[in-house]
Design a protein around this motif. Structure first.
Motif, PDB file in Angstrom:
ATOM      1  N   GLY A 196       0.815  -1.202   0.000  1.00 29.59           N
ATOM      2  CA  GLY A 196       0.000   0.000   0.000  1.00 29.59           C
ATOM      3  C   GLY A 196       0.852   1.255   0.000  1.00 29.59           C
ATOM      4  O   GLY A 196       2.081   1.196  -0.055  1.00 29.59           O
ATOM      5  N   TYR A 197       0.182   2.384   0.060  1.00 30.25           N
ATOM      6  CA  TYR A 197       0.872   3.683   0.106  1.00 30.25           C
ATOM      7  C   TYR A 197       1.375   3.936   1.520  1.00 30.25           C
ATOM      8  O   TYR A 197       0.635   3.775   2.500  1.00 30.25           O
ATOM      9  CB  TYR A 197      -0.075   4.801  -0.327  1.00 30.25           C
ATOM     10  N   GLU A 198       2.633   4.366   1.623  1.00 31.54           N
ATOM     11  CA  GLU A 198       3.260   4.591   2.927  1.00 31.54           C
ATOM     12  C   GLU A 198       3.754   6.038   3.030  1.00 31.54           C
ATOM     13  O   GLU A 198       4.499   6.504   2.162  1.00 31.54           O
ATOM     14  CB  GLU A 198       4.435   3.628   3.104  1.00 31.54           C
ATOM     15  N   ARG A 199       3.334   6.717   4.070  1.00 27.87           N
ATOM     16  CA  ARG A 199       3.922   8.006   4.440  1.00 27.87           C
ATOM     17  C   ARG A 199       4.400   7.877   5.882  1.00 27.87           C
ATOM     18  O   ARG A 199       3.605   7.644   6.790  1.00 27.87           O
ATOM     19  CB  ARG A 199       2.944   9.153   4.304  1.00 27.87           C
ATOM     20  N   ARG A 200       5.712   8.064   6.056  1.00 28.78           N
ATOM     21  CA  ARG A 200       6.324   7.777   7.355  1.00 28.78           C
ATOM     22  C   ARG A 200       7.195   8.958   7.790  1.00 28.78           C
ATOM     23  O   ARG A 200       7.885   9.572   6.981  1.00 28.78           O
ATOM     24  CB  ARG A 200       7.177   6.506   7.246  1.00 28.78           C
ATOM     25  N   HIS A 201       7.146   9.250   9.085  1.00 25.64           N
ATOM     26  CA  HIS A 201       7.959  10.310   9.672  1.00 25.64           C
ATOM     27  C   HIS A 201       8.834   9.689  10.759  1.00 25.64           C
ATOM     28  O   HIS A 201       8.353   8.891  11.571  1.00 25.64           O
ATOM     29  CB  HIS A 201       7.085  11.404  10.280  1.00 25.64           C
TER      30      HIS A 201
ATOM     31  N   LEU B  29       0.327  -0.641  11.540  1.00 24.44           N
ATOM     32  CA  LEU B  29       1.623  -1.247  11.218  1.00 24.44           C
ATOM     33  C   LEU B  29       2.668  -0.825  12.241  1.00 24.44           C
ATOM     34  O   LEU B  29       2.829   0.372  12.515  1.00 24.44           O
ATOM     35  CB  LEU B  29       2.061  -0.824   9.812  1.00 24.44           C
ATOM     36  N   GLN B  30       3.414  -1.804  12.769  1.00 25.61           N
ATOM     37  CA  GLN B  30       4.490  -1.516  13.716  1.00 25.61           C
ATOM     38  C   GLN B  30       5.875  -1.886  13.166  1.00 25.61           C
ATOM     39  O   GLN B  30       6.868  -1.804  13.888  1.00 25.61           O
ATOM     40  CB  GLN B  30       4.266  -2.278  15.030  1.00 25.61           C
TER      41      GLN B  30
ATOM     42  N   PHE C 135       0.061   3.808   6.673  1.00 23.78           N
ATOM     43  CA  PHE C 135       0.323   2.782   5.664  1.00 23.78           C
ATOM     44  C   PHE C 135      -1.012   2.177   5.266  1.00 23.78           C
ATOM     45  O   PHE C 135      -1.748   1.660   6.121  1.00 23.78           O
ATOM     46  CB  PHE C 135       1.256   1.702   6.203  1.00 23.78           C
ATOM     47  N   ALA C 136      -1.322   2.255   3.944  1.00 23.79           N
ATOM     48  CA  ALA C 136      -2.618   1.766   3.445  1.00 23.79           C
ATOM     49  C   ALA C 136      -3.737   2.400   4.282  1.00 23.79           C
ATOM     50  O   ALA C 136      -3.840   3.616   4.337  1.00 23.79           O
ATOM     51  CB  ALA C 136      -2.645   0.242   3.469  1.00 23.79           C
ATOM     52  N   ASP C 137      -4.525   1.588   4.969  1.00 14.91           N
ATOM     53  CA  ASP C 137      -5.648   2.113   5.750  1.00 14.91           C
ATOM     54  C   ASP C 137      -5.347   2.200   7.238  1.00 14.91           C
ATOM     55  O   ASP C 137      -6.261   2.441   8.045  1.00 14.91           O
ATOM     56  CB  ASP C 137      -6.880   1.222   5.542  1.00 14.91           C
ATOM     57  N   GLY C 138      -4.087   2.007   7.616  1.00 14.83           N
ATOM     58  CA  GLY C 138      -3.758   1.987   9.033  1.00 14.83           C
ATOM     59  C   GLY C 138      -2.731   3.032   9.414  1.00 14.83           C
ATOM     60  O   GLY C 138      -2.198   3.766   8.572  1.00 14.83           O
ATOM     61  N   ASP C 139      -2.449   3.107  10.708  1.00 15.20           N
ATOM     62  CA  ASP C 139      -1.469   4.043  11.263  1.00 15.20           C
ATOM     63  C   ASP C 139      -0.157   3.309  11.553  1.00 15.20           C
ATOM     64  O   ASP C 139      -0.144   2.115  11.875  1.00 15.20           O
ATOM     65  CB  ASP C 139      -1.992   4.674  12.554  1.00 15.20           C
ATOM     66  N   ILE C 140       0.935   4.050  11.460  1.00  8.73           N
ATOM     67  CA  ILE C 140       2.270   3.520  11.735  1.00  8.73           C
ATOM     68  C   ILE C 140       2.710   3.960  13.124  1.00  8.73           C
ATOM     69  O   ILE C 140       2.582   5.135  13.492  1.00  8.73           O
ATOM     70  CB  ILE C 140       3.289   4.005  10.689  1.00  8.73           C
TER      71      ILE C 140
END
Length: 490
Positions: free
Chosen positions: A287-292, A363-364, A318-323
């Motif tokens: 999926g699409y990932e935006r990470r800080h 996602l962890q 990430f996709a439909d969830g939180d990182i």
């Protein structure tokens, strides 16, 4: 192991062709070392007063001191480092380069998993750099790479081979701000490297280095520096001059470092790194990932101690969830300077989070983004995701340029809900329903010879003994690895 950003791939060679390539590989390594020794000669063993260190970046080397003829020692490389372009001592050209031959052999790679558990191949690369200085405020830097592979099974990837391409090409504009502070603007293709290279690195160990098409600015003063950049990693193509920006991945960062009055070379880094990937893959899916990422690193030496400790936290979507992911990494060592062979004992320890439940959209799994190659040693089957590892080391100085290093690495999964990944971020074993944490044990020994500042060689042998998780999720043979290389830099 294949980098998930590796791009197009080649068809396998026929067995006879591959065998011939492997034989040529050993001939190239041995012959190349003899040639380098003959070329370097006695002058290669000399050293100029305080020459800059040779690094993977190359653009940080300052040879302006060679404008003074009295500073020269007559080494063979000095005429290449300061070539005046006019009567001024500030307008000059610096040339540099590297030639490396590296041969690697695997038996039971990926614990015997297809497609190529047994493999032997030659990497060879050449780097040529030109650094134009037009006074104290303007410079233009360019570097070409030629990187090829022979005998790689089942095919070469852009981590192994890229043909002839532009590795770096950028311009600098330095703007004095007063009180010894300078702002530098740097647009163009460039290698980025920060801290211990756990998150942003040159990927120097494999055959093809990593560069970015980026806009970068940094300001530095007495004992401190702050960097900022936005860019996309360069995706190598297998042909000549066909590398291009990866349109799926982008990164941006603010990175600050300052000296600390503790021992020598002590400092503190504080940073933020942003990361986008339109096609990210983890154990739970794609999926699409935006990470800080926010992090801090504390490092230095004091008396005979050395340390490098770092903590990182990641958040985003990430996709439909939180990182929500994290990592704590450490390296601590002590040198027995008064003992014969000056033994250095070290212990590296890492905890790197993994995903708790692949059926939960959150996602962890920690993402190292752009980690260095050879992350855990010469044999790098695992990347820094979903891992706990202990890594004791012993290094001995044998004299006359020889050194010997030994290490053992013990690996566990941090989370039973996640699998294991290679250093390119590719999932190589899903969790497979196993509840085992222990992945296995790696043992390694490395013999290194530094003939001079410019010429070095090494040979390593490694084994990876599979643990319960490997045995429960697929092929589980002991991995054997030999790596040898010779490198000439100037």
């Amino acid at each position: 192991m294949i980098d998930r950003r590796a791009g197009p791939q080649r068809k396998p060679e026929r067995p006879v062709k591959r065998a011939a390539a492997l034989l040529r590989g050993w001939q190239f390594v041995v012959g190349g070392y003899a040639l380098c020794l003959a070329f370097s000669g006695h002058a290669c063993a000399q050293s100029s007063p305080n020459p800059p260190p040779l690094t993977a970046l190359r653009y940080g080397e300052d040879y302006s001191y060679l404008a003074d003829p009295d500073a020269r020692m007559g080494t063979w490389w000095e005429p290449l480092k300061y070539i005046p372009l006019d009567e001024s001592s500030e307008t000059y050209l610096t040339l540099g380069g590297e030639f490396r031959l590296r041969y690697e052999v695997y038996k039971n790679n990926n614990w015997g998993q297809q497609p190529a558990p047994d493999d032997g191949y030659l990497w060879y690369r050449a780097l040529m750099a030109a650094d134009f200085h037009f006074g104290p405020h303007v410079r233009v830097f360019g570097e070409l790479i030629g990187a090829w592979a022979q005998g790689k099974e089942p095919f070469e990837t852009p981590v192994d081979e890229t043909g002839l391409d532009l590795l770096q090409g950028f311009a600098d504009l330095a703007i004095p701000l007063g009180a010894g502070t300078v702002l530098t603007l740097r647009p163009g293709r460039q290698i980025l490297s920060y801290g211990s290279e756990r998150l942003i690195s040159a990927r120097y160990g494999p055959n093809v280095l990593r560069s970015f098409d980026a806009a970068k600015a940094f300001v530095e003063g007495n004992g401190w520096r702050i960097d900022g950049f936005y860019g996309r990693p360069v995706e190598p193509g297998l042909g000549d001059f066909n590398d291009s920006s990866d349109e799926n991945i982008s990164a941006w960062a603010a990175y600050g470092t300052t000296d600390l009055p503790l021992g020598t070379k002590a400092g503190l880094d504080l940073y933020y790194i942003g990361y986008d990937n339109e096609d990210a893959t983890f154990n739970q899916g794609t999926g699409y990932e935006r990470r800080h990422t926010i992090g801090a690193r504390f490092f230095g030496t004091a008396q005979d101690w050395d340390w490098n400790w770092e903590a990182m936290y990641q958040f985003g979507t990430f996709a439909d969830g939180d990182i929500s992911a994290w990592s704590v990494a450490s390296s601590t060592g002590y040198t027995f300077a008064e003992v014969p062979l000056s033994p250095h004992l070290g212990l590296r320890a890492n905890i790197i989070s993994g995903d708790r439940n692949p059926n939960n959209p959150n996602l962890q799994t920690f993402n190292p983004m752009f980690p260095k190659g050879k992350y855990f040693g010469e044999l790098t089957l695992l990347g820094p995701e979903n891992l706990i590892n202990l890594h004791p080391t012993l290094d001995l100085q044998l004299g006359r340029g020889w050194s010997l290093g030994g290490a053992a690495v013990f690996y566990w999964r941090e989370s039973k809900g996640d699998g294991i990944y290679d250093f390119g971020g590719t999932l190589i074993r899903g969790n497979g329903g196993s509840d085992a944490h222990f992945i296995g044990t790696q043992a390694e020994i490395v013999l290194t010879y530094e003939h001079s500042r410019n010429l070095n060689a090494m040979i390593s042998y490694s084994q990876f003994y599979p643990g319960r998780f490997i045995k429960e999720t697929g092929p589980s043979k002991t991995v054997h690895f030999i790596g040898t290389e010779v490198q000439l830099q100037f």
